[in-house]
Every structure is written in C-alpha cells, then in structure tokens.
Design an enzyme around this catalytic site. Structure first.
Site, PDB file in Angstrom:
ATOM      1  N   ARG A 134      53.888  19.816  88.092  1.00  0.00           N
ATOM      2  CA  ARG A 134      55.018  20.315  88.872  1.00  0.00           C
ATOM      3  C   ARG A 134      54.669  20.271  90.364  1.00  0.00           C
ATOM      4  NH1 ARG A 134      60.455  20.923  88.358  1.00  0.00           N
ATOM      5  NH2 ARG A 134      61.227  22.951  89.013  1.00  0.00           N
ATOM      6  N   THR A 457      66.633  13.417  86.140  1.00  0.00           N
ATOM      7  CA  THR A 457      65.334  13.430  85.462  1.00  0.00           C
ATOM      8  C   THR A 457      65.255  12.373  84.363  1.00  0.00           C
ATOM      9  OG1 THR A 457      65.106  15.767  85.920  1.00  0.00           O
ATOM     10  CG2 THR A 457      63.745  14.966  84.190  1.00  0.00           C
ATOM     11  N   GLU A 477      64.099  15.691  90.696  1.00  0.00           N
ATOM     12  CA  GLU A 477      65.174  16.684  90.766  1.00  0.00           C
ATOM     13  C   GLU A 477      66.535  16.011  90.814  1.00  0.00           C
ATOM     14  OE1 GLU A 477      66.851  19.469  89.984  1.00  0.00           O
ATOM     15  OE2 GLU A 477      67.701  19.655  91.972  1.00  0.00           O
TER      16      GLU A 477
HETATM   17  N1  GLU Z   1      64.553  19.885  88.581  1.00  0.00           N
HETATM   18  C1  GLU Z   1      65.013  20.169  87.252  1.00  0.00           C
HETATM   19  C2  GLU Z   1      64.047  21.092  86.531  1.00  0.00           C
HETATM   20  O1  GLU Z   1      62.857  20.978  86.753  1.00  0.00           O
HETATM   21  C3  GLU Z   1      65.168  18.943  86.443  1.00  0.00           C
HETATM   22  C4  GLU Z   1      66.240  18.084  86.964  1.00  0.00           C
HETATM   23  C5  GLU Z   1      67.195  17.658  85.902  1.00  0.00           C
HETATM   24  O2  GLU Z   1      66.833  17.203  84.846  1.00  0.00           O
HETATM   25  O3  GLU Z   1      68.390  17.784  86.135  1.00  0.00           O
HETATM   26  O4  GLU Z   1      64.477  21.875  85.755  1.00  0.00           O
END
Ligand code: GLU
Length: 634
Positions: A134, A457, A477
């Site tokens: 992360r 993602t 993201e």
């Molecule tokens: N940033 C999102 C998360 O870590 C994931 C992005 C997405 O799949 O829409 O939960």
C-alpha cells in the site's frame, strides 16, 4: 465454527535465511501431484459460463488446466504470465510479469506508480503470506491537507488531480521482494514482456473500450497533465477503441529498471523525477505535493499474515484468508460472512428477496463499523477482535429485520466493548494529540454517506504446477490515478491518498507515513486445509461486496466458480441506496424497494479474476466477462 485473526507479524528472519529465502523448489503438494497432465489446457467456450450480458469476453473467460493458470483483465497481460509459466517460472514469477504487462496494456488501472496488496500461497511452506505494498503518505503530509483555507473539503476532482494525493508507490517494491523471496527468475526477465508491449516496435497494444472510455473521461474532466495528454490524447484527440497505444517513455523506464534494478526508482534518477513531478504539480495545475526522494528511499513493503475467518456453508466449510489493515477488506468480509452464516441462506432461492435483503442489511452493518473504526493499524487501535466476536455479531445480527430495511443497520456498533483490553489509541508520532482527537471526536470516522464509484483497480491471479498461488489486487486508485504522468518516464502517479478521510479527527485521517484505508481484498480460500480458490476484484468499497458474494455463491449455494462469478451482484453501504446488476429479477427489485431499499439497476459491479483448485488438483481459471478478462493455462 470459529473465527480468529492472527497478530500482525513480520516474517521472522529465520524465514529469510539460507535456502528458505530462496525460491520455491519443485516440491509438489500432494493435492496437485500428477493432476496436470490429464487435464490439458483446454479453454471452454464462452457459453460454458453464464453471461450477464454486460461487456462480453468471447473465448477465454473460463479456462481449465493442471500445469498452471493465469487470470487477468487483459489478454496480453495473461499471455505474458502464461509465457513465464511455460518458460519454467512459478506462480510468483508469472504474477510479476502480469503486473508489468498490465502497466502497459491498462495504464489507467495499475502500475509502478501505484500500490496494492498481494497474497502468496507457498506450496513448499504450506503458508499464505501477505505482501502489503500500500502507498504511504510522505513525511510532509498533514491531516488537513485536503481542506481549503476555509476549512472546507477540497472538491474531489481537484483533490485527486493534486500532487498531495500521490502516495509513495509500492508496486515495484512488492514485485522485487516477491521475486527475491519466492520467485525463480530475475526481475529483469519478468519485465521484458512489458518492454516489448510498450516499445513501438514490439507487439502492438490496441486500445480497448474500457481504456478508451477512461481516456475520454479524463480528457473531459481535464484530469490529465499535458505529458499524459500527449500519450493518451495525442494532438488533443483522445485515443479511441481500436487505435494503437505507443508508450516509448514507459518502455525506456522499464528498460532502466530491468538494467539497473529498482534502486533507480526508489533512490536514483527516477526517484528524483517522481519527487520533482509531485512537488511541481503546480506547474501543470493547482498546488503541488511534498513527496521527496527521501520518502521514496524510506518506502518498504510489509510482509504479514492475512486475516482469516471460517464460514460453514451448506455446500462447503471454508477458511477465508484475506488482507488485514490498512485494507478494511479482511475485517469487513469476515463480519459480513459471520453475520450471514446462521441465516442458512441456501434454504432460499439464490435470487430471492430473502437472500438479497439479508445480504444488504449485513453489508450496511459492516460498513457502519468500517467507516467508524478502521484505519491503518500502525497508527490507530482498531477493534479487529471485537469486529469478529461471536457475541458482538449475535447482537448486531438481531438488528436485521427479515422483511424491512432498518435504519439501525446504518449505525455503528461498539466492537471495542468486545475487544480484549478495550480501546486505546496509538500514534507513534504524537500520542497526546491523538488522545485529544480521540476524546474530542469519539474516534468518529468521517467518511459517511459517500457512495464510492465502482470500477477502478485491477485484480489478477496465478497458479503453477507445484501448487503455488498468487492473488494480487493492484491499483493507482482512480482510473489514471492523479492524472499526473512523470515527464519522460511514461507512467501515471496514483491518487491513493484520497482514500484518507479529508476531515481530520478519525482513525483514517492523514498522517505522515500512514497508509490510507483500502477496500481491496485479494483472497485465498482453503477447504480442509488445502487451497480451494483465489478471488479478488476492483471496485472501491464494492470490492468487499463482490468478494463476499462470490464466497457465498460457492460455499453456501454450491456454485461452480464460473457460475459464482457470473451471478448478479448487489452493492449497498451507507444509505438506503442499493445498486443491483441487471440479472437481479425485476420482481425482486420491486420487493426490495417495497421493503424500504432504494434500488437502482447498474450495468456491472466489480470485475473478478479467480482460480478454483478442483478436487483432482486441476485448475479452473475464471476471468470476469464484465470487463472482457482473460484466463489461460499453459
Ligand atoms: N483505492 C481503492 C482502495 O484501495 C481501490 C480503487 C478501486 O478499485 O476502485 O480501496
């Protein structure tokens, strides 16, 4: 029945000594021995899977084979992984090659400018290990950095296209660590297929509908920096489906990493360019961030153990292993499954009101707790035991009315009351301030009432003939992340820090070096102690709903994995709103609305890639038809 959660651990040094560090050997697990040959690598026709009638994968949404499996969202990425398996690489080698290839063929979803979470099942160790990559906030990040001078939240578009949104990337570090610890190949060799895809004289990458629509949306929003625009909208015209995508700068960057190693990215010339770009985002637009070369040099992945939860289903008893904080995925999926387990959902028709309504209410209960209590466990105390405490779950389950939507399901409970030792609040930087904030705010989460968009993602999964498995969800993201491309380097920078709450005061507030709360949930499921399936999805909050529904479809309703993935999904989190895919029967939508839900029918929720390990040891790979994915066996 039972559930538990192991303490976060860093893998002991013992495991990093001698041969163990090394690599998977050819030790085969019993359950796979001898299975590969008989099954062959046949690809089932599309008709073998129940289509939802969304975007249509034609030929390889389901594949069978014993010699290994790769499932990703894109044919060329899947093929990069299969080629590695065919050349003697293992599941980890293949997954790393898939990740690099995805950076090229789907530059809007993941890449070296982002981060994610990776689970590895090592057949030799018979262990599931998590590599948490992360993104972290830079040292200069501040809790109020997403507020304007009036103390109001900066609008999302402005926030996500701002240098302050960019977290220190982890994907490349994860690839390097995973290959060193588990792989059999050199990182450089695994980058090569991606170089070939990115280079103008390599195999052409054709823009598909998904990429084209993401480019169009980013151009329309004005989200791209001029450098990104030159690549994705050359001459000002967004690339369209069928156009060719050339990324010579990205090819050069990948060659640099191939030749010099990841040091070039984390402390060398690329690090300098990243820091300058993030800080200088004002040159392109708005204010810049403050990431430094030092922030990049300090970055490391965490090697941890996954959360695990058992579920006794009508069809299968399973143990679900998925990621712990800083993603909420493991705890929330665990809570949803445990809330639903005593309802014996298999007594109802899968597409009935009784099933959807109970699921929706369980989603709401779990999200009320998620948004109140979860954050990066390095910085805040989270009630992970309380979350899964049987007494607590019994109390929470009582709130569900079998016939009507209940507003009380949208209120958080008090899992700390069931947490051994109660609540404390840990901040390595400023304990006094943290306690003050906790007291003043009642440790309230700030992200309420938000319906997150679904669909960014990427998730991919690999298996090899020795039984090793990888389940990896990788992200920048938003689609195209911050919209900022590092000039001359050809890759996009994430906007992951917008996953923090903008308002300070809650467990998911911004703090230096902290990781924003995620929903990503790469999962490996075991049954009777042996690997049973891998699963994961993109989609923001809806990742959790998607993975939970796949698990219920298999364990409770006894579906084959392709049916389980195709089965229509529902999504609901913080209000009366519910999203339902088109396959949910109209009459049931009416019943849900009559019960107080506010259902809108949407084209798709999530995009799953999954591998099921069959009783005879063969693999079934499934790539979701919702985004035209591709599963293939060597
Ligand atoms: N940033 C999102 C998360 O870590 C994931 C992005 C997405 O799949 O829409 O939960």
């Amino acid at each position: 029945m039972g559930q538990s959660d192991e303490s976060p651990t860093t893998e002991s040094n013992d495991a990093e000594t001698a041969e163990e560090t090394a690599r998977f050997t050819a030790t085969k697990r019993t359950f796979l021995r001898g299975s590969g040959v008989a099954l062959g690598a046949g690809v089932l026709p599309a008709g073998a899977s129940t289509a939802l009638g969304t975007t249509g994968g034609e030929s390889n949404s389901v594949a069978r084979g014993g010699g290994g499996m790769v499932s990703s969202v894109h044919r060329q990425a899947t093929e990069a992984g299969v080629e590695v398996l065919e050349n003697g690489g293992n599941a980890v080698d293949a997954a790393v090659a898939v990740q690099f290839a995805l950076n090229v063929v789907q530059p809007h979803s993941s890449g070296i400018g982002g981060g994610g979470f990776m689970l590895v099942y090592s057949a030799e160790e018979d262990e599931i290990i998590a590599i948490d990559n992360r993104e972290r906030a830079p040292l200069g990040a501040q809790p109020d950095m997403f507020l304007n001078e009036q103390g109001e939240e900066v609008p999302f578009l402005e926030r996500h296209t701002n240098g302050k949104a960019v977290g220190v990337p982890g994907t490349l570090k994860a690839a390097d660590v995973a290959v060193k610890r588990f792989g059999t190949k050199e990182l450089g060799e695994l980058i090569e297929p991606a170089v070939e895809l990115a280079a103008p004289d390599g195999e052409t990458v054709t823009v598909d509908e998904f990429l084209a629509s993401s480019i169009a949306a980013n151009v329309e929003e004005g989200a791209f920096t001029s450098t990104a625009k030159k690549v994705f909208a050359p001459g000002g015209d967004p690339l369209e489906a069928g156009d060719e995508l050339a990324q010579p700068d990205l090819a050069d960057t990948l060659r640099t990493i191939r030749d010099e190693g990841i040091g070039a990215f984390y402390k060398g010339e690329i690090a300098e360019d990243i820091a300058e770009t993030v800080q200088g985002a004002a040159r392109y637009r708005k204010t810049g961030g403050n990431m430094t070369v030092d922030d990049l040099g300090r970055y490391n992945v965490e090697i941890t153990r996954p959360v695990h939860v058992t579920y006794e289903g009508d069809a299968h008893d399973i143990t679900v292993r998925t990621m712990r904080s800083p993603t909420s995925g493991g705890y929330v999926i665990g809570q949803i499954l445990k809330l639903l387990e005593p309802f014996d959902l298999a007594q109802y028709d899968r597409r009935s009101f009784d099933v959807y309504h109970r699921m929706i209410e369980a989603f709401q209960l779990a999200f009320a707790d998620r948004n109140e209590y979860l954050g990066d466990e390095e910085f805040v105390d989270i009630p992970w035991q309380g979350f899964l405490d049987e007494e607590y779950l019994d109390d929470r389950r009582q709130i569900i009315d079998p016939k009507e939507a209940t507003a009380a399901t949208r209120e958080p409970g008090d899992p700390f009351a069931y947490q051994p030792g109660g609540q404390y609040f840990v901040s390595p930087r400023d304990v006094e301030e943290a306690q003050h904030v906790a007291n003043a705010s009642g440790n309230k989460g700030k992200k309420t009432g938000t319906e997150e968009p679904s669909g960014q993602t990427t998730h991919f999964t690999t298996a090899d003939a020795d039984g090793n498995l990888v389940s990896w969800t990788s992200t920048i993201e938003q689609l195209f992340g911050s919209g900022i491309m590092v000039p001359g380097r050809g890759f996009m920078l994430n906007n992951e820090l917008t996953d923090f709450d903008s308002e300070p005061g809650g467990p998911n507030e911004v703090q230096p070096e902290k990781r924003p709360l995620s929903s990503t949930s790469p999962t490996i499921v075991t049954r009777d102690g042996d690997p049973f399936l891998t699963v994961g999805s993109p989609g923001g909050w809806s990742i959790i709903h998607t993975v939970s529904q796949i698990l219920l479809n298999v364990a409770e309703f006894g579906m084959d994995i392709d049916e389980a993935v195709a089965e229509p999904r529902v999504y609901s989190a913080t209000g009366t709103w519910v999203q339902a895919e088109g396959g949910v029967p109209d009459g049931v939508v009416d019943e849900l609305n009559a019960a107080g839900h506010d259902v809108s029918v949407v084209e798709s929720i999530g995009n799953v890639q999954s591998i099921r390990i069959e009783d005879d040891g063969g693999y079934v790979g499934v790539a979701d038809k919702r985004r035209n994915g591709s599963a293939k066996s060597p």
